[in-house]
Design a protein around this motif. Sequence first.
Motif: not given
Length: 422
Positions: A370-381
């Motif tokens: 879950r944290m991996s998906r959130a980290a990826h999404a927040r950065y690439w936003a």
Amino acid sequence: MHVVLVVDHAFINGGQAKVALDAGLGLRARGHRVTVFAAVGPADPRLAEAGIRVVCLGQDDIASTKNRFAFAVQAIWNTHAARRLAQELAGLDPADTVVHVHAFAKALSPAIGVSLRASGLPLLYTVHEFFLVCPNGGFYDYPAKAICHRTPMSAACIATNCDARSYPRKLLRVVRHAALDHVAGMRRLFPHIVTISALQEKVIAPHLPATTVFHRVDNPIAVAPVPPRDGPPGDFLFVGRISDEKGAPVFAEAARRAGVRPVFVGDGPAAAELAARYPEAVILGWKDEAAVHALMRQARALVFPSVWYEGQPLTVYEALACGAPVIVSDACAGREAVEDGETGFWFRSGDADALAAHLVRLKDDALAARMSRAAHARYWAAPLTRDNHLDRITAVYDLVLRAAGAAARGRTPHRPAVAALP
């Protein structure tokens, strides 16, 4: 416009030079005139190929010098660099020229401050470290292994051996800082300062004139976009110099207490002792950028346990871009990139038990995913691309030029809020 980039090194030997020289290449590609003024070569061949004027003095730094006494004199007051910089800046048009200083402490010395002031050109300084206000450049007491809260150049500061090597070297830096402040006047020289983290501004602002205008410009991150990972998470990863101030021993001890295997990418003065004390640790040595990013994409989390301030640790942002959550010390600027409990965790600086507790939490594969998906999404936003960096820095250049022009005409310009920069 014409941008004069002032750096110690004309080649990439670390983060400072990389940011400056890559920005120079990007500015030239956008049609601006660029000059790179540096003490130490050889010059990166890409600069001349791109049509950038390169003035490289061919001098030494501490790593290349064969005469340490001569270099000590150069480090305190580099007369040759000051003279050549004055010649280079003479006759440039203040209406379209910005002189952007990235580094001076490793070779150019505070002597360049006299030439910068005499030029009358619009000036800008980027705080990659703290040499502008702190004699040892880090607000860190190496022997005590702790952040230093003493007032720079106070009696307590001068009497304290905070240097990583020796007290005589600290005293050399005190002499250099006295020249910086009382001869070159560099602390009062730059009306505009670029910072790369909010923590950095908080640390340096009390030591600069109240009229200083701060601009936040993030460093660019070179990570290729990839889809969010869908495989099982791997090991806990440390990337960087294996040293006390980077918190490497704290991670090794926390990993032992949590019952996980720590993986280190890098090397440094604490590596041999760490390997002997923690034989379960995997020490891979330095890896190239592609290999590091591949390891980050597989990691359960990046652990960034630095016990000093840092500036803007790019490793943290690279890990988030690769989809790795980050467990970060609350004392360093890396915490600004991490949403505690969402894209990683903060922990109390230097506290192995606090770090171990988060390592135990992230043993849970579901939480790690879950944290991996959130980290990826927040950065690439909102990715820290080179184009975004160039947009921001050119907006600052425009503002600096307008402010200098208005000051020359005897009035204060309308200035948009820094937060409104693109």
